[in-house]
Structure formats: C-alpha cells, structure tokens
Enzyme design. Sequence first.
Site, PDB file in Angstrom:
ATOM      1  N   ASP A   1       0.731   2.789   3.452  1.00  0.00           N
ATOM      2  CA  ASP A   1       0.017   3.926   3.193  1.00  0.00           C
ATOM      3  C   ASP A   1       0.896   5.159   3.235  1.00  0.00           C
ATOM      4  OD1 ASP A   1      -2.148   5.098   2.408  1.00  0.00           O
ATOM      5  OD2 ASP A   1      -3.254   5.261   4.393  1.00  0.00           O
TER       6      ASP A   1
ATOM      7  N   HIS B   1     -10.676   3.864  -5.207  1.00  0.00           N
ATOM      8  CA  HIS B   1     -10.513   4.569  -4.145  1.00  0.00           C
ATOM      9  C   HIS B   1     -11.747   5.447  -4.075  1.00  0.00           C
ATOM     10  CE1 HIS B   1      -8.984   7.519  -1.154  1.00  0.00           C
ATOM     11  NE2 HIS B   1      -8.184   6.645  -1.077  1.00  0.00           N
TER      12      HIS B   1
ATOM     13  N   HIS C   1       0.970  -1.147  -0.046  1.00  0.00           N
ATOM     14  CA  HIS C   1      -0.082   0.006  -0.086  1.00  0.00           C
ATOM     15  C   HIS C   1       0.699   1.153   0.052  1.00  0.00           C
ATOM     16  CE1 HIS C   1      -3.726   1.857   1.675  1.00  0.00           C
ATOM     17  NE2 HIS C   1      -3.284   2.779   1.177  1.00  0.00           N
TER      18      HIS C   1
ATOM     19  N   HIS D   1       1.824   5.017  -1.825  1.00  0.00           N
ATOM     20  CA  HIS D   1       1.734   6.303  -2.389  1.00  0.00           C
ATOM     21  C   HIS D   1       2.783   6.722  -2.947  1.00  0.00           C
ATOM     22  CE1 HIS D   1      -2.788   7.122  -1.145  1.00  0.00           C
ATOM     23  NE2 HIS D   1      -2.308   5.975  -0.167  1.00  0.00           N
TER      24      HIS D   1
ATOM     25  N   HIS E   1      -6.676  13.699   2.748  1.00  0.00           N
ATOM     26  CA  HIS E   1      -7.715  13.801   1.843  1.00  0.00           C
ATOM     27  C   HIS E   1      -8.444  15.082   1.348  1.00  0.00           C
ATOM     28  CE1 HIS E   1      -7.874   9.414   1.724  1.00  0.00           C
ATOM     29  NE2 HIS E   1      -7.610   9.376   2.956  1.00  0.00           N
TER      30      HIS E   1
ATOM     31  N   HIS F   1     -10.488   0.808  -1.411  1.00  0.00           N
ATOM     32  CA  HIS F   1     -10.889   1.577  -0.227  1.00  0.00           C
ATOM     33  C   HIS F   1     -12.276   2.276  -0.685  1.00  0.00           C
ATOM     34  CE1 HIS F   1      -9.524   5.393   1.943  1.00  0.00           C
ATOM     35  NE2 HIS F   1     -10.596   5.282   1.973  1.00  0.00           N
TER      36      HIS F   1
END
Length: 577
Positions: free
Chosen positions: A367, A226, A141, A143, A327, A253
């Site tokens: 993440d 996502h 996971h 990014h 986010h 997600h």
Amino acid sequence: MARLSRERYAQLYGPTTGDRIRLADTDLLVEITEDRCGGPGLAGDEAVFGGGKVLRESMGQGRVTRAEGAPDTVITGAVIIDYWGIIKADIGIRDGRIVAIGKAGNPNIMSGIHPDLVVGPSTEIIGGNGRIVTAGAIDCHVHLICPQVIAEALGSGITTIIGGGTGPAEGSKSTTVTPGGWHLARMLEALDSWPVNIALLGKGNTVNPDALWEQLRGGASGFKLHEDWGSSPAAIDACLTVADAAGVQVALHSDTLNEMGFVEDTLAAIAGRSIHTYHTEGAGGGHAPDIITVAAHPNVLPSSTNPTRPHTVNTLDEHLDMLMVCHHLNPRIPEDLAFAESRIRPSTIAAEDLLHDIGAISMIGSDSQAMGRVGEVVMRTWQTAHVMKQRRGALEGDPSGRYSADNNRARRYVAKYTICPAVAHGLDHEVGSVEVGKLADLVLWEPAFFGVRPHAVVKGGAIAWAAMGDANASIPTPQPVLPRPMFGASPAVAAATSVHFVAAQSIEAGLADQIAVDRRLVPVADVRAVGKADMPLNDAQPRIEVDPDTFTVRIDGEVWEQQPATELPMAQRYFLF
C-alpha cells in the site's frame, strides 16, 4: 580418509544438509534439507570461483560454448528458501531464465553435473556460497505516486509490482488505479525503463462494461474496485462479469462506511467468484468492523498490507494521521474523523497476526505511500513470522525447541510475497518462485541481513541492484556500502529483462505497436478459477466472527487476545532512523 568438520566446511563452501541458519536477528531458523551441489563427503568438488579454486579452465570450467548450451550465469552454492522447500544448490541462468537447479561444473572431470549447468568460457559466476536466495518479491498493492517508489522497492528485493496510479494525483494517492487507455499507455511507457515487472490495474468502479473492456485493450492486467470511487454491489458485479469473460483478476477495497451495503451484500455481489480482497484486516479500509470475515470464504484471495504488520504498541497511533492524508479527509469535519477512527480497530489488527500465521490471509503487500511502505514488505513479513513464533511456538509440522528449524513457517511466509500473489494475478507462469523456466528474478541475501537489505537483486538474469561500496575505492567493499543501481538497471537492459503483464485483449488489439515500449507485453493467465485452495501453504479457511459492538474477533470459536509487540527484530539494530 580425512574429513572436514561441519564448521570448516561451512566456512569454505557455505552450510550444507542439516545445518541451520538464523534469519537476520529474528528467532527464526531454517534447516537445509538437501544439498544438490556437494556436501561434506564431496569437499573439493564444489563449484567455487576464485584464485586457486575450482572454476578454472579445464578444471571446474569446461570447454563447452554458449552455442552448445553453457549457461550465461551460475549462482554457486546458494541456500534457496522458497515455498516448495529449503535446499542448497547451484542455479543456472540462460537468456534471463532459470534453466537448472543442481550441481554446476565440468562433467569431464566432475561427477553429478547437471547437463544444463556445464560451466564454459561464456559463463559468469555469482558467488552464492554462504548466502540465501529467494524469488524476487511481488508487491501486490502499489500506489504509483512517484517514480522513486520503484527504487525503494528494488532496494528491498521487490522485482514485480501490481497496482496503479498516474503520479501524485488525488485518485492515485487514494486508489491503486491507472484509469483509462491514455493513462495506461503513458504509465507503461514511463515504467519501461525500470528493472521491474509491471501489472497495472484499471478502474473497475463502473457499471458500464464498455469502459472496462477499453481498459483491458489499453494495457490493464486486471481491475481495482476502490471505495473512494464507489464500491457498490452493482459495480462489483459488473466488474466481475467482465473479468470472468476476460480471465483477469479483480482487487477489491470495499465500503468501509457500509453506505452501499454490508459485508454480506458485497459477498452476495461477488457471488462465489474469484476476487482479491485488499486490506482484509480492515485497518486500511473495507466494511467496518467485519471485512476480516471474508478470509473464511473459498473464492476469496485475501491480502493485508504492511503498516499493520505485525501488531505493535505503536500501530494504532500512527494510523490515524496516515488515514487522514491518504484518503483526502479533513480533520475539521467530524464525519471524516469518525470515518478514520472506525477503521483502526486493535482487535482486528491483532487477529490479522494469527490469520497470517495459520495461512488464512494469503498475501502481504505494501500500500505504498498510501498507508504503507514499499521498502518494508519483505521485512515486515518476517517480523510477523518472528512475533508469531514467540507467541505461538513452532508451527504445525516444525519441531519444537529453542534451536529447532522453522522450515514450514519460513515457506509459508515467503509464499505470501512470491508465489501467492503470482498465482492470484495470473503471473506464475513467469515469476513468483525459484523454479526452472521462470524469469531469473532472484534476490541474494547475507543471512545476517536477510529480509533487511539484499546483497544483490538479479532481474531477468542481470544484476540490477546491489550493496556496493565507494565507486572511487580500490576494491568494491569500502564504506559507505549502500544499495545502488547496477548495469542491469540501465534503461535498455531493464526493458530487455522485464515484462509488462497485460490482459490478453490488449495483445489482440495490437497494443505493442501503439505505445513506445521496448519490453515484452505478456498476457496474464486466466485466473477466474483460482480460489483459496490454490494459494500455496496459505489456503486455510477458518470460521471468523466479529462482535459488532466490541469488535472482538473469534477464530474457529476462540478469542484471539491482543498482545501487541513491544520490541521487534530487523529494526534499530540495522537502521539509524
């Protein structure tokens, strides 16, 4: 006949069968169950390199040439911790792959030598005596927000990355997606010079199958759905339909706000098909408050991420700000603030601890830079194991007692960041374990620093990263000793020892001739039949219930009470910051 004491033997050759090793400063101990490279009764016959030692010409080193089968490298006397067991052995590497696990040396004068571990003049030696070897970690996971994340990953023992991104774009900061053929090509090119295996995820949030197929032809290894792109039941179904036809995995997600449906609607859209659920605990996202219940289903391959590992007194406080940033939320908007607060539930975070310990949540990822730390996957996995031993005692099958071995727990937890994500994403034919035939992606640890910082990271048979002292010193060890890139991290070698995992459709489309990469493109194995039962040592399917009002979690009918940890190992004893 004179015999060495166990203590003296361990000092000379490393521990042997029956010896126990503490992992860093945790309460976890492992016991060697088999010694394939010697033992107290064979002292003096072990393959050890150095002045006056065994691996010298016409002694432990024979005359066999590389053309006659001598390995390129042998790691001597290492304690292997893997999902399949905990043993001591010499490890042979040839052409960047593991060729044997057994006893190395010269069969002309030594007994019990494995035929693929005959040391010759072309063989290099890495001293594993007194050290632990694990498979290179897989972060499932990631990014890809900045290239520096790769260096941090390598410095912690990660050799394979599953995820996506294009850099510090808003989409990449929120979602592990590399969208579309152009971005996939540029990212495959950008990552070609790093000594890590890469599996990029394309954007799965669409009901247009043509947009999905073109990403598979463009180099995606699978898809990511996502909520920030809209994880509707229709998009989930469309993505899984293409994945079924292509044989690739889908990471999900799900919809925290329950705008497009509840967890039951998502499960209905999945319709029993294999899927990797990210943030299964819910703190990182997914149906509030009961996404955690998906871990009970046989087709769901659940993972969680390291910021909630393990549950501590500080976990909740740091998560709110992380969520707002990752986010793209505005703290001045009440709805954004409510969205963030709905995801941070101490009861489900606490239940995550137990679900990992019983093997119901199968994988742990980072993440990275999006509510997680790429350099702490391994460390936080073992911190969780430590906390669970303190709270629950010995795992089933392990002996009880303060100094008893925790082999079953160690095997379960190491699987969470090695073989389980490899199986889930169709990479296990190349990576994920210390087994013959696989890429020699191996991490050496000093036991006192296990899970904290590696002694060396071997990538495809070449040392890519290692703890190294001052380069201007007269020997390699003077301070400052830091994790540093080695020759195996040079771009040409990195490309030769690493792979890009892609969908088979990109191979068929001739992608290798269309992009500027030097490494092999390897198709992922078909994973559409992979289910929870295929997650080694992490296949539990308990009944999970969440009270919609109080968020109380029941696992097989029992309430798991919150007891956040107040102190952890592998922390300030090792780090200044």
